[in-house]
Design a protein around this motif. Structure first.
Motif, PDB file in Angstrom:
ATOM      1  N   UNK A 159      42.657  47.578  37.645  1.00 25.71           N
ATOM      2  CA  UNK A 159      42.863  46.142  37.334  1.00 25.71           C
ATOM      3  C   UNK A 159      41.842  45.587  36.413  1.00 25.71           C
ATOM      4  N   UNK A 160      40.491  46.230  36.764  1.00 19.53           N
ATOM      5  CA  UNK A 160      39.428  45.515  35.977  1.00 19.53           C
ATOM      6  C   UNK A 160      39.619  46.070  34.499  1.00 19.53           C
ATOM      7  N   UNK A 161      40.000  47.503  34.203  1.00 14.41           N
ATOM      8  CA  UNK A 161      40.150  48.030  33.002  1.00 14.41           C
ATOM      9  C   UNK A 161      41.125  47.222  32.235  1.00 14.41           C
ATOM     10  N   UNK A 162      42.217  46.896  32.871  1.00 15.38           N
ATOM     11  CA  UNK A 162      43.342  46.263  32.204  1.00 15.38           C
ATOM     12  C   UNK A 162      43.283  44.599  32.000  1.00 15.38           C
ATOM     13  N   UNK A 163      42.340  43.908  32.725  1.00 15.42           N
ATOM     14  CA  UNK A 163      42.172  42.683  32.605  1.00 15.42           C
ATOM     15  C   UNK A 163      41.549  42.210  31.184  1.00 15.42           C
ATOM     16  N   UNK A 164      40.555  42.914  30.832  1.00 13.03           N
ATOM     17  CA  UNK A 164      39.875  42.726  29.402  1.00 13.03           C
ATOM     18  C   UNK A 164      39.869  44.147  28.992  1.00 13.03           C
ATOM     19  N   UNK A 185      40.344  58.413  42.525  1.00 16.09           N
ATOM     20  CA  UNK A 185      41.278  58.208  43.864  1.00 16.09           C
ATOM     21  C   UNK A 185      42.584  58.330  42.891  1.00 16.09           C
ATOM     22  N   UNK A 186      42.782  59.294  42.026  1.00 10.37           N
ATOM     23  CA  UNK A 186      43.996  59.355  41.351  1.00 10.37           C
ATOM     24  C   UNK A 186      44.353  58.407  40.129  1.00 10.37           C
ATOM     25  N   UNK A 187      43.526  57.643  39.766  1.00 15.01           N
ATOM     26  CA  UNK A 187      43.735  56.834  38.788  1.00 15.01           C
ATOM     27  C   UNK A 187      42.684  57.013  37.524  1.00 15.01           C
ATOM     28  N   UNK A 188      42.868  57.001  36.589  1.00 19.60           N
ATOM     29  CA  UNK A 188      41.939  57.313  35.318  1.00 19.60           C
ATOM     30  C   UNK A 188      41.496  55.814  34.841  1.00 19.60           C
ATOM     31  N   UNK A 189      40.144  55.651  35.203  1.00 23.23           N
ATOM     32  CA  UNK A 189      39.429  54.504  34.875  1.00 23.23           C
ATOM     33  C   UNK A 189      38.100  54.448  34.004  1.00 23.23           C
TER      34      UNK A 189
END
Length: 181
Positions: free
Chosen positions: A50-55, A116-120
């Motif tokens: 979420x943090x990566x996508x908000x900005x 945890x299975x998500x690319x960030x």
């Protein structure tokens, strides 16, 4: 996802997509993360994603990355990120998301990491320390004397600090390093 994603998936016009999203947010079937960005309540992305996508662009750094790498013992309650855009804050489902702006020349030192299975996007340990020290130097953050310098390559921290273009930051960092190591 965005209204554009809804338009593509359902092959509808923008107005229909916006109406669909508005009605489903009202019903609670879709969660509005911020204007134009949505998620499904039973498939919520992680706080980091979420943090990566908000900005965009942004990467996880500062207190959150320091905690992730066990460089500070504290639990962090807000997700902290670095961006090349304006400093900003959001709240999503009672979680704070804070973004600090840095100059483009210092916007580096992060990687795409599977957590945890998500690319960030997250700063490497040395970059998270240098970002933190930069904002302490500016007086925008308090220094955490429990920062564990033994777990990072301080030479690499200084290389990142040099990207901010101010020799006084490196002098400041050296003083702190010598005091706490």
């Amino acid at each position: 996802f965005t209204s554009r994603d809804v338009m593509v998936v359902f092959d509808v016009e923008k107005r229909a997509a916006d109406t669909f999203l508005f009605n489903n947010v009202k019903k609670g079937a879709i969660i509005r993360l911020k204007a134009g960005l949505f998620a499904l309540p039973n498939h919520m992305p992680s706080q980091f994603e979420i943090a990566n996508r908000l900005v965009i662009p942004s990467y996880i750094s500062l207190d959150t990355a320091l905690s992730y790498y066990n460089l500070v013992p504290e639990t962090v309650y807000a997700v902290t990120s670095i961006t090349s855009k304006a400093t900003n804050e959001f709240e999503v489902k009672d979680i704070g998301y804070q973004y600090q702006k840095i100059k483009n020349s210092a916007f580096t030192g992060y990687e795409l990491k599977n957590i945890s299975g998500e690319d960030v996007y997250i700063a490497d340990p040395e970059k998270s320390v240098s970002d933190f020290l930069y904002f302490v130097f500016l007086g925008k953050r308090l220094y955490n004397d429990r920062l564990d310098f033994k777990k990072v390559n301080f030479k690499k921290v200084k290389e990142y600090l040099s990207l901010f273009g101010n020799r006084n930051i490196i002098k400041f960092a050296n003083k702190i390093y010598k005091k706490y190591i």
